[in-house]
Enzyme design. Sequence first.
Site, PDB file in Angstrom:
ATOM      1  N   GLU A   1      26.103 -80.354  36.869  1.00 15.72           N
ATOM      2  CA  GLU A   1      25.075 -79.831  38.076  1.00 15.72           C
ATOM      3  C   GLU A   1      25.304 -78.367  37.982  1.00 15.72           C
ATOM      4  OE1 GLU A   1      24.248 -80.071  42.769  1.00 15.72           O
ATOM      5  OE2 GLU A   1      25.822 -81.127  41.916  1.00 15.72           O
TER       6      GLU A   1
ATOM      7  N   ARG B   1      39.794 -91.836  34.796  1.00 15.38           N
ATOM      8  CA  ARG B   1      39.981 -92.969  35.220  1.00 15.38           C
ATOM      9  C   ARG B   1      39.351 -94.229  34.521  1.00 15.38           C
ATOM     10  NH1 ARG B   1      38.832 -89.465  39.703  1.00 15.38           N
ATOM     11  NH2 ARG B   1      36.679 -89.539  39.205  1.00 15.38           N
TER      12      ARG B   1
END
Length: 190
Positions: free
Chosen positions: A110, A73
């Site tokens: 993560e 993006r």
Amino acid sequence: MPDLDSLTHQTISQYLKSHIRTVPDWPVPGVQFRDITPLLQNPKVFRVLIDAFVHRYMDPALRPDVVAGLDARGFILGAVVAYELSVGFVPIRKKGKLPFDTVEETYALEYGSATVELHTDAVKPGNRVLLIDDLIATGGTMMAGKKLLEKLGATVTEGAAIVDLPALGGSARLLATGLPLFTLVDFSDH
């Protein structure tokens, strides 16, 4: 919507925030996903979004030589901002997507890691670069982009994003490295 020059940062932030869709429990339970696609779909809102960045970076003290956008993006925002500023645009891509000689940087996620790449001729030593993405969460992608640009001798003058999720610690981590940040919308509750 009034003329952008007459609006405060807070007014623009509230306007943009009202057009960001929150998708609960996506991609995993407990995550409040901040979807920016409604900002891009509405031409009036998209104009306000882009103009907020362009007006900031038209200032000679902040004006970049190049805009670098983070996959994916950041490409949308960065390319339009670069066009409006009449400067070049360079994509920082996920590993394996660029066809020429690259430098790469791996960063922690993560669960695992990811790698981004940049063409070795994307910037020149001494270039002032604006690094842009849609959102700052943990800060890993933006930090990796900054390191790539610095490997090639460029100076990242500022990191920019539409959304900051400060509860996830990314903006604090980036600021602690000395990277100035500019964001338009803050979701303190991530």
